[in-house]
Structure formats: C-alpha cells, structure tokens
Motif scaffolding. Structure first.
Motif, short mmCIF file in Angstrom:
data_model
loop_
_atom_site.label_atom_id
_atom_site.label_comp_id
_atom_site.label_asym_id
_atom_site.label_seq_id
_atom_site.Cartn_x
_atom_site.Cartn_y
_atom_site.Cartn_z
N SER A 99 4.56 20.11 -60.51
CA SER A 99 5.27 18.95 -61.04
C SER A 99 6.68 18.93 -60.44
O SER A 99 7.25 19.98 -60.15
N LYS A 100 7.21 17.75 -60.28
CA LYS A 100 8.56 17.63 -59.71
C LYS A 100 9.62 18.31 -60.58
O LYS A 100 10.68 18.67 -60.10
N SER A 101 9.31 18.54 -61.84
CA SER A 101 10.25 19.17 -62.76
C SER A 101 10.20 20.71 -62.72
O SER A 101 11.02 21.37 -63.35
N THR A 102 9.25 21.29 -61.98
CA THR A 102 9.05 22.74 -61.99
C THR A 102 10.21 23.46 -61.32
O THR A 102 10.54 23.19 -60.17
N LEU A 103 10.80 24.40 -62.06
CA LEU A 103 11.86 25.25 -61.50
C LEU A 103 11.21 26.42 -60.77
O LEU A 103 10.24 27.00 -61.26
N HIS A 104 11.75 26.79 -59.63
CA HIS A 104 11.17 27.82 -58.76
C HIS A 104 10.78 29.09 -59.52
O HIS A 104 9.64 29.54 -59.43
N THR A 105 11.68 29.66 -60.25
CA THR A 105 11.40 30.88 -61.01
C THR A 105 11.60 30.66 -62.51
O THR A 105 12.07 31.54 -63.23
N GLY A 106 11.24 29.47 -62.97
CA GLY A 106 11.38 29.16 -64.39
C GLY A 106 12.83 29.31 -64.83
O GLY A 106 13.74 28.85 -64.15
N GLU A 107 13.03 29.96 -65.96
CA GLU A 107 14.38 30.17 -66.48
C GLU A 107 15.04 31.43 -65.92
O GLU A 107 16.21 31.71 -66.21
N VAL A 108 14.32 32.19 -65.11
CA VAL A 108 14.84 33.43 -64.52
C VAL A 108 15.57 33.10 -63.23
O VAL A 108 15.06 32.35 -62.40
N GLN A 109 16.75 33.65 -63.05
CA GLN A 109 17.54 33.44 -61.83
C GLN A 109 17.68 34.76 -61.08
O GLN A 109 18.10 35.76 -61.66
N THR A 110 17.29 34.76 -59.80
CA THR A 110 17.46 35.93 -58.94
C THR A 110 18.03 35.49 -57.60
O THR A 110 18.21 34.29 -57.36
N LYS A 111 18.26 36.43 -56.70
CA LYS A 111 18.73 36.09 -55.35
C LYS A 111 17.69 35.28 -54.59
O LYS A 111 18.02 34.54 -53.68
N LYS A 112 16.43 35.38 -54.98
CA LYS A 112 15.34 34.65 -54.31
C LYS A 112 15.15 33.24 -54.86
O LYS A 112 14.48 32.42 -54.24
N THR A 113 15.72 32.94 -56.02
CA THR A 113 15.53 31.64 -56.65
C THR A 113 16.12 30.53 -55.78
O THR A 113 17.25 30.64 -55.31
N LYS A 114 15.34 29.48 -55.58
CA LYS A 114 15.78 28.31 -54.81
C LYS A 114 15.81 27.09 -55.71
O LYS A 114 14.87 26.82 -56.45
N SER A 115 16.90 26.34 -55.62
CA SER A 115 17.01 25.11 -56.39
C SER A 115 16.09 24.05 -55.78
O SER A 115 15.65 24.18 -54.62
N LEU A 116 15.81 23.01 -56.51
CA LEU A 116 15.00 21.93 -55.98
C LEU A 116 15.69 21.30 -54.78
O LEU A 116 15.05 20.95 -53.79
N GLN A 117 17.01 21.19 -54.84
CA GLN A 117 17.76 20.62 -53.71
C GLN A 117 17.54 21.46 -52.44
O GLN A 117 17.36 20.91 -51.36
N GLU A 118 17.54 22.78 -52.58
CA GLU A 118 17.28 23.65 -51.43
C GLU A 118 15.84 23.47 -50.92
O GLU A 118 15.59 23.52 -49.71
N GLN A 119 14.91 23.25 -51.82
CA GLN A 119 13.52 23.06 -51.42
C GLN A 119 13.31 21.72 -50.72
O GLN A 119 12.42 21.59 -49.89
N LEU A 120 14.12 20.75 -51.05
CA LEU A 120 14.03 19.42 -50.44
C LEU A 120 14.84 19.31 -49.15
O LEU A 120 14.49 18.55 -48.26
N SER A 121 15.90 20.08 -49.04
CA SER A 121 16.87 19.88 -47.95
C SER A 121 16.35 20.22 -46.57
O SER A 121 16.75 19.61 -45.59
N ALA A 122 15.48 21.18 -46.45
CA ALA A 122 15.04 21.62 -45.13
C ALA A 122 13.94 20.75 -44.53
O ALA A 122 13.63 20.89 -43.36
N SER A 123 13.38 19.89 -45.31
CA SER A 123 12.31 19.05 -44.78
C SER A 123 12.35 17.66 -45.40
O SER A 123 12.72 17.50 -46.57
N GLU A 124 11.96 16.69 -44.64
CA GLU A 124 11.89 15.32 -45.15
C GLU A 124 10.61 15.19 -45.97
O GLU A 124 9.53 15.60 -45.54
N VAL A 125 10.72 14.64 -47.16
CA VAL A 125 9.54 14.47 -48.01
C VAL A 125 8.66 13.37 -47.41
O VAL A 125 9.11 12.28 -47.11
N LYS A 126 7.39 13.72 -47.21
CA LYS A 126 6.41 12.79 -46.63
C LYS A 126 5.68 12.09 -47.76
O LYS A 126 5.34 12.69 -48.75
N ARG A 127 5.40 10.85 -47.62
CA ARG A 127 4.66 10.08 -48.61
C ARG A 127 3.38 9.55 -48.02
O ARG A 127 3.25 9.25 -46.92
#
Length: 127
Positions: A99-127
């Motif tokens: 789901s678009k609302s899913t957080l990478h690591t839920g409520e847990v934050q680590t050095k590996k956690t990526k925000s949705l903005q980071e997940q979107l920034s490296a690639s153009e969303v294809k439709r």
C-alpha cells in the motif's frame, strides 16, 4: 505506455535495503530492492506486504516459524504480523507490492530505514 524489464531495473540498483518504486497500481506501489543480511524486526499494523523473489534466496522470520523463499516464490506477510526479512544469498533481488501508506520498517527506525520520498526519488513512477 512503458515497458520495463525487471531484471534490468534490479541490476541497476546500487544500495541494499533501499526499495525503489517502479510502478503505481491504484493504491499500491510496486518496488524492487536488493537485500543482503537482515533488515530488522518490524510490523505494518494496517498493511499486508507482498514479497516476490526475483533472484537469490531469503527467509522471513516470524515469532514462531520461518518462511523460506527461493527465486520465483511469492509470499504475503499479513498486516499486524511482526517479521524480519533476511537474505540467504548475497544480493538477493526482491519485488514488493505494498500500500502507498506502508512505512519501510513500520514504526521502527534504523540506519537502513528509507522514507517514502527516498523510495520515490531514485526512479520515476511508471503508470
């Protein structure tokens, strides 16, 4: 209308545990990632999370069991279920459907956690 090759997209990834959005389908994102080692125990309280193994092997730890996944396998982690993804092979490639609302690591934050903005920034969303 775009046609994308999942193997070429996955090959281009340079960072482990950094999912990249490759498509948007209704209220879901399709993501790909390379994984190595383990992520972290976490829960997505309101969202299921689907894993498809493109290349390599991984397992998902649950509180009372482990699900082993090989190339071509598909598995859904039910919402509200604590889990920990772990790569068996170095640089396992996975596709996630979330789901678009899913957080990478839920409520847990680590050095590996990526925000949705980071997940979107490296690639153009294809439709």
């Amino acid at each position: 209308m775009n046609v994308n090759n999942i193997y070429e997209l996955a090959e281009s990834l340079t960072e482990h545990w950094s999912p990249q959005v490759i498509a948007s389908v209704n209220d879901q994102y399709v993501k790909i990632a390379k994984i190595e080692g383990q992520l972290v125990w976490h829960t997505h309280e309101q969202e299921d999370e689907a894993f498809f193994i493109i290349k390599g092997e991984m397992y998902i730890e649950y509180e009372n069991h482990i699900v082993n996944l090989k190339e071509g396998d598909f598995h859904v982690v039910p919402k509200g279920t604590p889990h920990n993804p772990v790569a068996v092979t170095s640089s396992c490639w996975i596709m996630l459907i979330e789901s678009k609302s899913t957080l990478h690591t839920g409520e847990v934050q680590t050095k590996k956690t990526k925000s949705l903005q980071e997940q979107l920034s490296a690639s153009e969303v294809k439709r």
